[in-house]
Enzyme design. Sequence first.
Site, PDB file in Angstrom:
ATOM      1  N   TYR A 163       5.614  -7.177   3.842  1.00  0.00           N
ATOM      2  CA  TYR A 163       4.856  -6.296   2.550  1.00  0.00           C
ATOM      3  C   TYR A 163       5.625  -6.489   0.889  1.00  0.00           C
ATOM      4  CZ  TYR A 163       3.366  -2.426   0.473  1.00  0.00           C
ATOM      5  OH  TYR A 163       2.894  -1.014  -0.552  1.00  0.00           O
ATOM      6  N   LYS A 208      -0.195   4.811   5.877  1.00  0.00           N
ATOM      7  CA  LYS A 208      -1.190   4.525   7.229  1.00  0.00           C
ATOM      8  C   LYS A 208      -1.359   4.879   8.985  1.00  0.00           C
ATOM      9  CE  LYS A 208       0.681   1.677   2.910  1.00  0.00           C
ATOM     10  NZ  LYS A 208       1.134   0.653   3.418  1.00  0.00           N
TER      11      LYS A 208
HETATM   12  C1  LIG Z   1       1.787   0.091   2.633  1.00  0.00           C
HETATM   13  C2  LIG Z   1       3.776  -0.137   3.530  1.00  0.00           C
HETATM   14  C3  LIG Z   1       5.032   0.208   3.180  1.00  0.00           C
HETATM   15  C4  LIG Z   1       5.104   1.029   2.199  1.00  0.00           C
HETATM   16  O1  LIG Z   1       4.959   1.925   2.282  1.00  0.00           O
HETATM   17  P1  LIG Z   1       4.205   3.081   1.481  1.00  0.00           P
HETATM   18  O2  LIG Z   1       3.917   4.839   1.742  1.00  0.00           O
HETATM   19  O3  LIG Z   1       3.312   2.818   0.540  1.00  0.00           O
HETATM   20  O4  LIG Z   1       5.909   3.672   0.202  1.00  0.00           O
HETATM   21  C5  LIG Z   1       5.407  -0.409   3.815  1.00  0.00           C
HETATM   22  N1  LIG Z   1       5.727  -1.568   4.860  1.00  0.00           N
HETATM   23  C6  LIG Z   1       4.042  -1.829   5.330  1.00  0.00           C
HETATM   24  C7  LIG Z   1       4.080  -2.672   5.864  1.00  0.00           C
HETATM   25  C8  LIG Z   1       3.105  -1.068   4.457  1.00  0.00           C
HETATM   26  O5  LIG Z   1       2.011  -1.933   5.248  1.00  0.00           O
END
Ligand SMILES: *Cc1c(COP(=O)(O)O)cnc(C)c1O
Length: 384
Positions: A102, A199
């Site tokens: 990411y 997510k």
């Molecule tokens: C979005 C995401 C992150 C970061 O998370 P945040 O809540 O935006 O700080 C880390 N790893 C993956 C795979 C992500 O999709």
Amino acid sequence: MKGFTTKAIHVGEEPKKMQYGDVVSPIHLSTTFAKESIEEVESGYVYSRSANPTRDNLEKKLAALENAKYALAFSSGLAAETTILLSLLKKGEHVIAFDDLYGGTKRLFNRVMMRFGIGFTYVDLRDLDLFRKAIREESRMVWIETPTNPLMKLADIKAISELAHEHDLIVVVDNTFASPYFQQPLTLGADIVVHSVTKYLGGHSDVVGGAVMVSDDELHEKMRFHQNAVGAILSPFDSWLVMRGVKTLAVRMERHQYNAMKIAEYLENHRMVDKVYYPGLESHPQHELAKRQMKGFGGMLSFELRGGLEEARRFVEALEIFALAESLGGVESLIEIPALMTHASIPREERLKVGIKDSLIRVSVGIEDLEDLIDDLNKGFKHL
Ligand SMILES: *Cc1c(COP(=O)(O)O)cnc(C)c1O
């Protein structure tokens, strides 16, 4: 041991333990907690950065989902990642990481952690020999993300963990894309799981948060100290939102996967599509590994349109249900062009080298009615 969904609904929210028999956790907003006497000042809840009853309830629930002894909740996925690195590593030590992480994680590693003397080597962890060759005297950790974003590459958590443990490396898995419903890295041998709860765990695109799950007492102790000492904690209201979201994780993930599989098949058979990346397809080069280490294939997929940037732009702009947006994992379908959005900060040459073409489109398939989603995609194809 109870089933996944029973735990997701009941752990951390037990009416018998609530003052009024509440069936959902109250939101404890108080920042501080009064004591009866001086003897008591160090016992129970003291101050909400250190521990808060609502956050505690969420942490119990999150731990149960990954079959972990402990969970820690943070204000974002990146805050959770920062805590892992800062609490377990020191200057001069070294991390081996998947080369397809990411973007925000890579930025944290390269532009923040490196300034404090922590070294990173990026390798294609699909190849165990490359991993073995990257291990150095000062290596302490291997950082896995699987499936990756946006090309849906997989890393073999069990094989990597076995090799890593021969060299005393701590194995960290970012399990955001699969969710604990479809993949449980601790069960496969990993030491630490990290999530962006923003997510799938939150699931409704209304809370930014992060979590770390761990079973080892010593690793937990170190990260718990940092959670309080650094203070990037999840608020009581956000903790409650995540608890609310997690209760429907199983039914949401089943529907995300159902829709994603059907859309992947539809796209794979479309004459305007060159290639589809989805671990549930037999054409995915690591489909066998996906079947072995995952219980399902999730709701994320990418595909290459026949054409270039202009075609990709026309396609996504013609859609009405799929929102043109970054992020993922919510009930609503989202679509984006990595070359212009999530991965725009990577120079074009480098992007093409890792396989992210201009016409690549990433989809977070939501849980709407499948027929409506397919109709919407058809609208996009008509605009080409
Ligand atoms: C979005 C995401 C992150 C970061 O998370 P945040 O809540 O935006 O700080 C880390 N790893 C993956 C795979 C992500 O999709």
